[in-house]
Design a protein around this motif. Structure first.
Motif, PDB file in Angstrom:
ATOM      1  N   GLU A  90     -18.035 -23.345 -97.285  1.00 14.48           N
ATOM      2  CA  GLU A  90     -17.280 -22.654 -98.331  1.00 14.48           C
ATOM      3  C   GLU A  90     -16.015 -22.065 -97.748  1.00 14.48           C
ATOM      4  O   GLU A  90     -16.041 -21.331 -96.757  1.00 14.48           O
TER       5      GLU A  90
ATOM      6  N   ASN B  49     -12.455 -20.135 -99.156  1.00 10.15           N
ATOM      7  CA  ASN B  49     -11.744 -19.536-100.292  1.00 10.15           C
ATOM      8  C   ASN B  49     -12.487 -19.753-101.611  1.00 10.15           C
ATOM      9  O   ASN B  49     -11.881 -20.010-102.658  1.00 10.15           O
TER      10      ASN B  49
ATOM     11  N   VAL C 151     -14.356 -22.252-102.400  1.00 11.04           N
ATOM     12  CA  VAL C 151     -14.519 -23.674-102.703  1.00 11.04           C
ATOM     13  C   VAL C 151     -15.558 -24.257-101.758  1.00 11.04           C
ATOM     14  O   VAL C 151     -15.452 -24.110-100.536  1.00 11.04           O
TER      15      VAL C 151
ATOM     16  N   GLU D 180      -7.294 -20.671 -94.877  1.00  7.97           N
ATOM     17  CA  GLU D 180      -7.287 -19.356 -95.517  1.00  7.97           C
ATOM     18  C   GLU D 180      -5.900 -18.729 -95.538  1.00  7.97           C
ATOM     19  O   GLU D 180      -5.651 -17.794 -96.300  1.00  7.97           O
TER      20      GLU D 180
ATOM     21  N   THR E 266      -1.281 -22.512 -98.481  1.00  4.05           N
ATOM     22  CA  THR E 266      -1.530 -22.897 -99.876  1.00  4.05           C
ATOM     23  C   THR E 266      -1.184 -24.373-100.072  1.00  4.05           C
ATOM     24  O   THR E 266      -0.436 -24.965 -99.291  1.00  4.05           O
TER      25      THR E 266
ATOM     26  N   ASP F 295      -0.188 -28.276-106.860  1.00  8.35           N
ATOM     27  CA  ASP F 295      -0.330 -29.509-107.639  1.00  8.35           C
ATOM     28  C   ASP F 295       0.912 -30.380-107.477  1.00  8.35           C
ATOM     29  O   ASP F 295       2.051 -29.867-107.409  1.00  8.35           O
TER      30      ASP F 295
ATOM     31  N   TYR G 229     -10.554 -30.403 -98.572  1.00  8.49           N
ATOM     32  CA  TYR G 229     -10.239 -29.121 -99.222  1.00  8.49           C
ATOM     33  C   TYR G 229      -9.008 -29.265-100.117  1.00  8.49           C
ATOM     34  O   TYR G 229      -9.006 -28.785-101.270  1.00  8.49           O
TER      35      TYR G 229
ATOM     36  N   ARG H 149      -9.715 -30.773-103.371  1.00  9.04           N
ATOM     37  CA  ARG H 149     -10.540 -29.950-104.254  1.00  9.04           C
ATOM     38  C   ARG H 149      -9.740 -28.835-104.926  1.00  9.04           C
ATOM     39  O   ARG H 149     -10.057 -28.442-106.054  1.00  9.04           O
ATOM     40  N   VAL H 150      -8.724 -28.317-104.246  1.00  9.04           N
ATOM     41  CA  VAL H 150      -8.036 -27.129-104.778  1.00  9.04           C
ATOM     42  C   VAL H 150      -6.762 -27.464-105.542  1.00  9.04           C
ATOM     43  O   VAL H 150      -6.204 -26.592-106.219  1.00  9.04           O
ATOM     44  N   ALA H 151      -6.276 -28.713-105.408  1.00  9.19           N
ATOM     45  CA  ALA H 151      -5.016 -29.055-106.076  1.00  9.19           C
ATOM     46  C   ALA H 151      -5.051 -30.506-106.532  1.00  9.19           C
ATOM     47  O   ALA H 151      -5.756 -31.338-105.960  1.00  9.19           O
TER      48      ALA H 151
END
Length: 375
Positions: free
Chosen positions: A205, A207, A209, A234, A237, A240, A257, A260-262
């Motif tokens: 895990e 942040n 996610v 961490e 950034t 998108d 990662y 998954r986040v963008a």
């Protein structure tokens, strides 16, 4: 690979060989400035052997395969490193050796079977990895074929001999040179290779996610997420629409990662085919689409341009590797792009980052530093 600054010359001590064999080497391969005793033992001991179709396993920069190409019916050199594979190819050409070279994570996927396999384990090879290579080598032999292992106590001789005695039909000590022993083992009539280097799934895990990551022994930090990579993610950034490169990706933490986040176009690259195989599995296990390439430094993405590049560099690989790595990153980074680098606090990467206009220190914690670098 842009630089292969070292050249070694091997003078023949056996009849029928060429007077001198020449080898180019570089940072990032084992024993770049001198020949390994284990490889010399293999070459000299096998020169008068009927080798048939011969495989040099984890061939490094090609000493065993290149020399014995003058004696075997056919020679295949296999390596899991893109850099080592390139050197094998170059040295085969340099010495006019008829040898095929393959970049491969698992030799059991090769389309050939062999009469003879030779393997000289490198120092610091995890025991389970060395045992797996021995088991896989026996599996690609024809029944009754011979596997030769050249090792010293420092490189795991005792454990490898024990492994061979558990798996092979016969095991004999053939010769010795300066602390290295040559073992000959024969394949039994029927053989199913056991699994020693077992893949492992890590639930990580970052942040908030959760990622599912696939690792195997021998990769960097295979049992848990390393502190440097965690700090890198961490601290930075991902947006998108960006095109993101995870270079020196290992088993794919950063690229997985990012996907998954963008909503971004993710690319992952590493020199090690075992690592990129795991990175492909990590993407699938985490439900992420991405492009994975196996290549030395940035060679596999040289025709691409990226908005954001992440790197936890292999600082142990040598100065030339680092300089070439960051030079390649500079070439593929968009004019307004950003490179994020993590390294141990005691290291100084400024000389390797000299092509970049701006270097900012974002964060220091747990013995690591995160840098933000602009072209």
């Amino acid at each position: 690979m842009r630089y292969a600054p070292y050249e070694l010359a091997l003078k023949s001590r056996v009849s029928g060989a060429r007077s001198i064999y020449r080898f180019h080497t570089a940072d990032g391969v084992c024993s770049k400035r001198s020949f390994r005793n284990a490889e010399l033992l293999l070459v000299e001991s096998l020169w008068e052997t009927d080798l048939g179709h011969f495989l040099s396993l984890e061939a490094n920069y090609g000493v065993v395969g290149v020399v014995l190409a003058d004696r075997a019916d056919a020679v295949h050199m296999a390596s899991s490193s893109a850099r080592a594979t390139r050197l094998c190819e170059r040295n085969a050409i340099e010495n006019d050796a008829d040898a095929t070279t393959t970049l491969v994570a698992d030799i059991t996927t090769l389309d050939w079977s062999f009469d003879t396999v030779a393997y000289a384990p490198k120092p610091y090879t995890p025991l389970s990895v060395g045992q797996q290579r021995i088991a896989d080598a026996l599996s690609v032999l024809r029944p009754g074929g011979s596997l030769y292992i050249a090792a010293s106590k420092r490189t795991g001789l005792t454990r490898y001999e024990q492994c061979l005695r558990e798996l092979a039909a016969t095991v004999e000590q053939r010769s010795e040179y300066d602390g290295c022993v040559l073992l000959e083992a024969t394949r039994p009539p029927s053989f199913e290779p056991p699994t020693y280097a077992t893949p492992r799934e890590l639930g990580v895990e970052i942040n908030g996610v959760t990622l599912s990551l696939i690792t195997v022994p021998g990769l960097f930090s295979p049992s848990q997420l390393d502190s440097g990579t965690r700090l890198l993610l961490e601290t930075t950034t991902i947006e998108d629409g960006e095109k993101v490169l995870d270079i020196c990706c290992g088993y794919g933490v950063v690229g997985t990662y990012a996907g998954r986040v963008a909503d971004c176009d993710v690319w992952l690259s590493d020199d090690d085919r075992v690592a990129t195989s795991c990175a492909e599995c990590s993407l699938r296990a985490s439900g992420v689409d991405g492009t994975v390439v196996t290549a030395d430094c940035a060679e596999g993405v040289a025709d691409q341009t990226f908005d954001r590049v992440f790197c936890n560099p292999p600082t142990h690989a040598g100065a030339d590797v680092l300089s070439e790595l960051f030079s390649g990153i500079h070439d593929v980074l968009a004019p307004d792009g950003e490179l994020a680098v993590v390294h141990r606090r005691e290291l100084d990467l400024r000389a390797h980052l000299s092509q970049f206009d701006t270097i900012e220190r974002l964060r220091t914690a747990n013995g690591y530093v995160v840098l933000r670098v602009f072209a």
